[in-house]
Enzyme design. Structure first.
Site, short mmCIF file in Angstrom:
data_model
loop_
_atom_site.label_atom_id
_atom_site.label_comp_id
_atom_site.label_asym_id
_atom_site.label_seq_id
_atom_site.Cartn_x
_atom_site.Cartn_y
_atom_site.Cartn_z
N HIS A 3 36.92 -46.50 27.70
CA HIS A 3 35.88 -45.58 27.23
C HIS A 3 35.76 -45.68 25.72
O HIS A 3 36.56 -46.37 25.07
CB HIS A 3 36.13 -44.15 27.69
CG HIS A 3 37.38 -43.51 27.15
ND1 HIS A 3 38.65 -43.96 27.44
CD2 HIS A 3 37.54 -42.43 26.32
CE1 HIS A 3 39.54 -43.20 26.83
NE2 HIS A 3 38.89 -42.28 26.14
N HIS A 62 35.93 -43.46 23.15
CA HIS A 62 36.59 -42.62 22.15
C HIS A 62 37.36 -43.51 21.18
O HIS A 62 37.92 -44.55 21.56
CB HIS A 62 37.52 -41.61 22.82
CG HIS A 62 36.80 -40.38 23.29
ND1 HIS A 62 37.26 -39.59 24.32
CD2 HIS A 62 35.64 -39.80 22.85
CE1 HIS A 62 36.42 -38.58 24.50
NE2 HIS A 62 35.44 -38.69 23.64
N ASP A 91 40.19 -43.61 19.64
CA ASP A 91 41.59 -44.03 19.79
C ASP A 91 41.74 -45.17 20.79
O ASP A 91 42.84 -45.71 20.95
CB ASP A 91 42.49 -42.85 20.17
CG ASP A 91 42.03 -42.10 21.40
OD1 ASP A 91 40.81 -41.93 21.59
OD2 ASP A 91 42.90 -41.66 22.20
N HIS A 92 40.64 -45.56 21.43
CA HIS A 92 40.69 -46.67 22.39
C HIS A 92 39.88 -47.89 21.93
O HIS A 92 39.97 -48.94 22.55
CB HIS A 92 40.17 -46.21 23.75
CG HIS A 92 41.02 -45.14 24.38
ND1 HIS A 92 41.90 -45.39 25.41
CD2 HIS A 92 41.15 -43.83 24.09
CE1 HIS A 92 42.52 -44.26 25.73
NE2 HIS A 92 42.07 -43.31 24.95
N HIS A 110 49.52 -42.30 27.12
CA HIS A 110 48.61 -41.40 26.41
C HIS A 110 49.32 -40.06 26.16
O HIS A 110 48.78 -38.98 26.42
CB HIS A 110 47.31 -41.21 27.21
CG HIS A 110 46.14 -40.81 26.36
ND1 HIS A 110 45.74 -39.50 26.21
CD2 HIS A 110 45.27 -41.54 25.62
CE1 HIS A 110 44.68 -39.44 25.42
NE2 HIS A 110 44.38 -40.67 25.05
N ASP A 125 41.19 -42.15 29.96
CA ASP A 125 41.46 -40.71 29.91
C ASP A 125 40.74 -40.02 31.07
O ASP A 125 39.59 -40.35 31.40
CB ASP A 125 40.95 -40.12 28.58
CG ASP A 125 41.73 -40.64 27.39
OD1 ASP A 125 42.62 -41.48 27.58
OD2 ASP A 125 41.44 -40.19 26.26
N HIS A 162 36.13 -37.34 32.59
CA HIS A 162 36.47 -37.13 31.19
C HIS A 162 35.25 -36.60 30.46
O HIS A 162 34.16 -36.48 31.04
CB HIS A 162 36.96 -38.45 30.57
CG HIS A 162 37.63 -38.31 29.25
ND1 HIS A 162 38.59 -37.37 29.00
CD2 HIS A 162 37.48 -39.00 28.08
CE1 HIS A 162 39.01 -37.48 27.76
NE2 HIS A 162 38.34 -38.46 27.17
#
Length: 308
Positions: free
Chosen positions: A63, A65, A67-68, A271, A211, A141
């Site tokens: 996805h 976001h 942090d990914h 995570h 997530d 999510h």
């Protein structure tokens, strides 16, 4: 086959955990690595391993976001100068990923010396990647987040060489010819090749979540059933199911209860929120079954054949 953790943390990095990136090491099988998510500082994490960027031919983004994905543009750029020249790369991920990467490269005047292709994924997609079947499932999510299930093809059984010798066929190139055919002839007699083969080995199944909240429907659980390795987020470790649900994440006990309905060989929680120190993580992990672990950076898990 091995599963390598380059980053195991949630949201923002801590002193002991980078944010989420994984590598599925299929070098022994197809001489490649599959990269799953690309957290910030990915380039530096790879420098602390033996992973060769040129052998990463497919990237799977769960996805969008930060942090990914914040490590993706840097990795793409450095790959161009680390043996990747002219070697194609495919990036699989949600809608908007290609637009973001292209905008980043355009505004930074970055250029690649290898072809790159983007494959936009959606719920229910299934496609072939280097002989593996990859199935995509939409998770629960705050934005579209996906589960990738990698399924290896079954490996044909080895020839029963003693049985072939018993009928007078000695080892040599003919063995390869026999194995690649349905029947073969020897001294005027036609034999079924299957009678001279050991049982095939089941292909391995690896399921890697982005997530998500805990998902309880039967179709989802059936997709995971029988996996050799399930990687699931556990942003919250204990006693915070309501908070996890509110923030579109998962809590470890809730995941364990949900997955108790299916069979699997190994389960890896990742995570992990940076609110938990090493002592607390160790305490929680000590209460888990032997086949269930909590990820830490640079953890490596071997996924053997016939582990089910």
């Amino acid at each position: 086959m091995k599963f390598k953790v380059l980053g195991s943390g949630a949201g923002i990095p801590s002193r002991t955990r980078n944010t989420q990136s994984f590598v599925l090491d299929v070098v022994e099988e197809i001489n490649q690595y599959f990269l799953i998510d690309a957290s910030e500082a990915l380039q530096h994490r790879i420098l602390d391993t033996t992973i060769r960027p040129s052998k990463i031919r497919h990237i799977f983004i769960t996805h969008l976001h930060g942090d990914h994905i914040f490590g993706l543009p840097g990795f793409l750029s450095s790959r161009a100068h680390q043996g990747g020249e002219g070697i194609p790369l495919v990036v699989h991920g949600p809608k908007g990923l290609e637009e973001w990467v292209e905008a980043t490269f355009r505004t930074s005047s970055s250029h690649l010396n290898y072809p790159i292709q983007f494959n936009e994924v959606g719920h229910g997609d299934a496609f072939d990647v280097e002989g593996f079947t990859v199935t995509v499932r939409l998770l629960d999510h705050a934005i579209d987040s996906f589960l990738y299930v990698f399924e290896e093809p079954d490996k044909p059984g080895a020839l029963k060489s003693e049985k072939l010798r018993d009928i007078g066929i000695r080892p040599g190139p003919v063995y390869k010819e026999i194995k690649s055919s349905d029947t073969f002839e020897h001294e005027g007699i036609i034999y079924e090749t299957a009678d001279f083969l050991n049982a095939p080995s089941d292909g391995r199944k690896i399921a890697v979540h982005g997530d998500t909240r805990v998902i309880r429907d039967k179709e989802y659980l059936a997709l995971l059933d029988g996996a050799d390795l399930i990687v699931h987020e556990a942003t919250y470790l204990h006693g915070e199911q309501e908070k996890a649900h509110l923030y579109f994440h998962s809590e470890i006990d809730d995941v364990l209860m949900n997955l108790s309905q299916i069979s699997y060989c190994q389960l890896l929680f990742s995570h992990i929120s940076n609110r938990y120190d090493a002592e607390m993580v160790q305490q929680v992990e000590g209460q888990l079954a032997e086949n269930i672990r909590i990820a830490h950076d640079f953890l490596e898990i071997t996924i053997p054949r016939d582990s089910r």
